[in-house]
Design a protein around this motif. Sequence first.
Motif, PDB file in Angstrom:
ATOM      1  N   LEU A  83       0.804  -1.217   0.000  1.00 20.71           N
ATOM      2  CA  LEU A  83       0.000   0.000   0.000  1.00 20.71           C
ATOM      3  C   LEU A  83       0.842   1.274   0.000  1.00 20.71           C
ATOM      4  O   LEU A  83       0.292   2.375  -0.059  1.00 20.71           O
ATOM      5  CB  LEU A  83      -0.928   0.010   1.219  1.00 20.71           C
ATOM      6  N   PHE A  84       2.155   1.146   0.048  1.00 20.53           N
ATOM      7  CA  PHE A  84       3.026   2.308   0.154  1.00 20.53           C
ATOM      8  C   PHE A  84       2.872   3.262  -1.032  1.00 20.53           C
ATOM      9  O   PHE A  84       2.842   4.485  -0.860  1.00 20.53           O
ATOM     10  CB  PHE A  84       4.488   1.884   0.304  1.00 20.53           C
ATOM     11  N   GLY A  85       2.750   2.725  -2.245  1.00 20.42           N
ATOM     12  CA  GLY A  85       2.565   3.569  -3.429  1.00 20.42           C
ATOM     13  C   GLY A  85       1.285   4.383  -3.337  1.00 20.42           C
ATOM     14  O   GLY A  85       1.277   5.590  -3.619  1.00 20.42           O
ATOM     15  N   PHE A  86       0.192   3.730  -2.949  1.00 20.43           N
ATOM     16  CA  PHE A  86      -1.083   4.428  -2.772  1.00 20.43           C
ATOM     17  C   PHE A  86      -0.959   5.512  -1.704  1.00 20.43           C
ATOM     18  O   PHE A  86      -1.481   6.617  -1.861  1.00 20.43           O
ATOM     19  CB  PHE A  86      -2.187   3.431  -2.392  1.00 20.43           C
ATOM     20  N   TYR A  87      -0.251   5.200  -0.638  1.00 17.33           N
ATOM     21  CA  TYR A  87      -0.028   6.162   0.447  1.00 17.33           C
ATOM     22  C   TYR A  87       0.697   7.407  -0.071  1.00 17.33           C
ATOM     23  O   TYR A  87       0.310   8.535   0.231  1.00 17.33           O
ATOM     24  CB  TYR A  87       0.754   5.479   1.567  1.00 17.33           C
ATOM     25  N   MET A  88       1.747   7.206  -0.861  1.00 14.92           N
ATOM     26  CA  MET A  88       2.519   8.334  -1.381  1.00 14.92           C
ATOM     27  C   MET A  88       1.681   9.181  -2.345  1.00 14.92           C
ATOM     28  O   MET A  88       1.714  10.410  -2.293  1.00 14.92           O
ATOM     29  CB  MET A  88       3.795   7.843  -2.068  1.00 14.92           C
ATOM     30  N   VAL A  89       0.929   8.530  -3.205  1.00 15.01           N
ATOM     31  CA  VAL A  89       0.074   9.265  -4.145  1.00 15.01           C
ATOM     32  C   VAL A  89      -0.996  10.044  -3.373  1.00 15.01           C
ATOM     33  O   VAL A  89      -1.259  11.216  -3.674  1.00 15.01           O
ATOM     34  CB  VAL A  89      -0.568   8.306  -5.178  1.00 15.01           C
ATOM     35  N   SER A  90      -1.606   9.423  -2.383  1.00 15.85           N
ATOM     36  CA  SER A  90      -2.639  10.127  -1.611  1.00 15.85           C
ATOM     37  C   SER A  90      -2.049  11.306  -0.843  1.00 15.85           C
ATOM     38  O   SER A  90      -2.714  12.335  -0.686  1.00 15.85           O
ATOM     39  CB  SER A  90      -3.364   9.166  -0.667  1.00 15.85           C
ATOM     40  N   ASN A  91      -0.810  11.189  -0.379  1.00 16.85           N
ATOM     41  CA  ASN A  91      -0.156  12.332   0.263  1.00 16.85           C
ATOM     42  C   ASN A  91       0.046  13.479  -0.710  1.00 16.85           C
ATOM     43  O   ASN A  91      -0.157  14.646  -0.358  1.00 16.85           O
ATOM     44  CB  ASN A  91       1.195  11.926   0.872  1.00 16.85           C
ATOM     45  N   LEU A  92       0.462  13.165  -1.922  1.00 17.30           N
ATOM     46  CA  LEU A  92       0.661  14.214  -2.931  1.00 17.30           C
ATOM     47  C   LEU A  92      -0.662  14.882  -3.297  1.00 17.30           C
ATOM     48  O   LEU A  92      -0.728  16.109  -3.440  1.00 17.30           O
ATOM     49  CB  LEU A  92       1.339  13.640  -4.171  1.00 17.30           C
TER      50      LEU A  92
END
Length: 129
Positions: A83-92
Amino acid sequence: MPLEFAKNTTFFNVVSAMSGVSQGLVGLGGPPVVTTLMSRQDDSVTARSNIIMVLSVLLITSLISQLYADAITWLPIILALKLFGFYMVSNLVGKWLFFRYAQDMHRKVALAFLVLIGAHSIFSALKAL
């Protein structure tokens, strides 16, 4: 005008203790402290910064205690990595939205999410009975 209890360090110490206990008991320590930080009349940038810092410390200490107690398995670590990729995109996306919309929108959205988290927690607990 700032709320009087928001300046009281004793109040924040009590809320922080409640947050730590609720994190340790049920893994839900964020909402009490986020609600308290949102109740202050700080500007949105300061409120957001405080929330990010407090939740980071809360999660890091929780992870350390779980590792110390040998209470963590590979399953949540693998899930977190997935889920790390989704987390980074949602932060952006969150950062982009934060600076794009009015300052008061941040508070409204955060409080709406707190209501949803609270409702979900209550209904999950009732369902478990």
